[in-house]
Write a protein that holds these residues in place. Sequence first.
Motif, short mmCIF file in Angstrom:
data_model
loop_
_atom_site.label_atom_id
_atom_site.label_comp_id
_atom_site.label_asym_id
_atom_site.label_seq_id
_atom_site.Cartn_x
_atom_site.Cartn_y
_atom_site.Cartn_z
N GLU A 108 0.82 -1.21 0.00
CA GLU A 108 0.00 0.00 0.00
C GLU A 108 0.85 1.26 0.00
N VAL A 109 2.01 1.21 0.66
CA VAL A 109 2.93 2.35 0.63
C VAL A 109 3.29 2.67 -0.82
N LEU A 110 3.62 1.64 -1.59
CA LEU A 110 4.05 1.86 -2.97
C LEU A 110 2.90 2.27 -3.87
N THR A 111 1.73 1.67 -3.70
CA THR A 111 0.60 2.04 -4.56
C THR A 111 0.10 3.44 -4.22
N THR A 112 0.21 3.84 -2.96
CA THR A 112 -0.20 5.20 -2.58
C THR A 112 0.72 6.24 -3.22
N VAL A 113 2.02 5.97 -3.17
CA VAL A 113 2.97 6.87 -3.81
C VAL A 113 2.77 6.88 -5.32
N ALA A 114 2.49 5.72 -5.89
CA ALA A 114 2.23 5.65 -7.33
C ALA A 114 1.03 6.51 -7.71
N ALA A 115 -0.01 6.50 -6.88
CA ALA A 115 -1.20 7.31 -7.15
C ALA A 115 -0.85 8.80 -7.15
N ALA A 116 0.08 9.19 -6.26
CA ALA A 116 0.50 10.59 -6.22
C ALA A 116 1.18 11.01 -7.52
N TYR A 117 1.81 10.04 -8.20
CA TYR A 117 2.43 10.31 -9.49
C TYR A 117 1.47 10.04 -10.65
N ARG A 118 0.18 9.86 -10.34
CA ARG A 118 -0.88 9.68 -11.35
C ARG A 118 -0.66 8.43 -12.18
N ILE A 119 -0.16 7.39 -11.53
CA ILE A 119 -0.05 6.09 -12.18
C ILE A 119 -1.35 5.34 -11.94
N SER A 120 -1.89 4.72 -12.97
CA SER A 120 -3.18 4.04 -12.86
C SER A 120 -3.11 2.92 -11.82
N PRO A 121 -4.23 2.58 -11.19
CA PRO A 121 -4.23 1.52 -10.17
C PRO A 121 -3.67 0.20 -10.67
N ASP A 122 -4.02 -0.21 -11.89
CA ASP A 122 -3.51 -1.48 -12.41
C ASP A 122 -1.99 -1.44 -12.59
N ASP A 123 -1.50 -0.34 -13.18
CA ASP A 123 -0.05 -0.20 -13.36
C ASP A 123 0.65 -0.08 -12.02
N ALA A 124 0.02 0.61 -11.06
CA ALA A 124 0.62 0.77 -9.73
C ALA A 124 0.76 -0.58 -9.04
N GLY A 125 -0.26 -1.43 -9.16
CA GLY A 125 -0.19 -2.75 -8.55
C GLY A 125 0.93 -3.59 -9.14
N ARG A 126 1.06 -3.54 -10.47
CA ARG A 126 2.14 -4.30 -11.12
C ARG A 126 3.51 -3.75 -10.73
N ARG A 127 3.62 -2.43 -10.70
CA ARG A 127 4.90 -1.82 -10.34
C ARG A 127 5.27 -2.13 -8.90
#
Length: 307
Positions: free
Chosen positions: A98-117
Amino acid sequence: MPPDSGVTAHGVRRSFGSVQAVADVDLVAAPGRVTALIGPNGSGKTTLLLMLAGLLAPDAGTISVAGFDPVTRTYQARARTGWMPDVFGTWDSLTAREVLTTVAAAYRISPDDAGRRAAELLDLVHLAELADEPAHVLSRGQKQRLGLARALVHDPEVLLLDEPASGLDPRSRVDLRVLLRRLAATGKTILVSSHVLTELDEMADDAVFISRGRTVAAEAIESAGESRRWRITALHHDVLVAHLAQAGVPYDVEPDGAEGVLVALSDDTEAAALLGDAVRAGVDVVSLAPAGGVLEQKYLALEEERR
């Protein structure tokens, strides 16, 4: 868009009230290279990194990160910068994933891409088995690894790392060195601050030395080691000293009764020649090795000169 030009700083200054944390720093960190930022405690390293990351504004001077000024072009610079502070800070109730997906959201990365990343990065820093554990259960070293993954979420062009090896176990330190070298090989600009100079010796291409908020030296690691001190020991110390004196080799006897003798040699070839001459002269040499890392010796020499 401006071309990727790494990180540059010229005449940068920053004060906190009457305390001048950064007095006059010039720095260049080139793309595709790992640049070490070296200095004693209180020399201004962290303050400089905070300014490069766009989290502090300089009082004077100019800064460019990936071609953008982090003060006037904040969003463009931050979008290309991965920042890892010396202490990991996050919401302890969030899991590592969740730490990584939350930060990814701040960079406007889509939820699917954020989960994979997030899954990719957790595997990269060997935290996959702790992906769904809350951050507060992680050890300091594990939090450091999660902090590195967090800095890499948006695949930045520039990485600013403040003491990234702090708290890491030996295996994780090796992994960090390998990872940073791999990232540099892809063209990323990596600026890393650390007190563990032996670690930097093995990962850095260039070094910038600062002291009391000022740049005191900047050079490639290869040139930093042009004149290096080596320690030579022998079964009979007096025979070794007599041979060096007769051969006209300048040396220093180690302090505090240590049996080693310190000599300045330019490279491995000169070291091999010195060893061969000593053996042929009948000196029972026990060991000949660098008396410290390249960066450590350069740093100590600069500190002695400063004093």
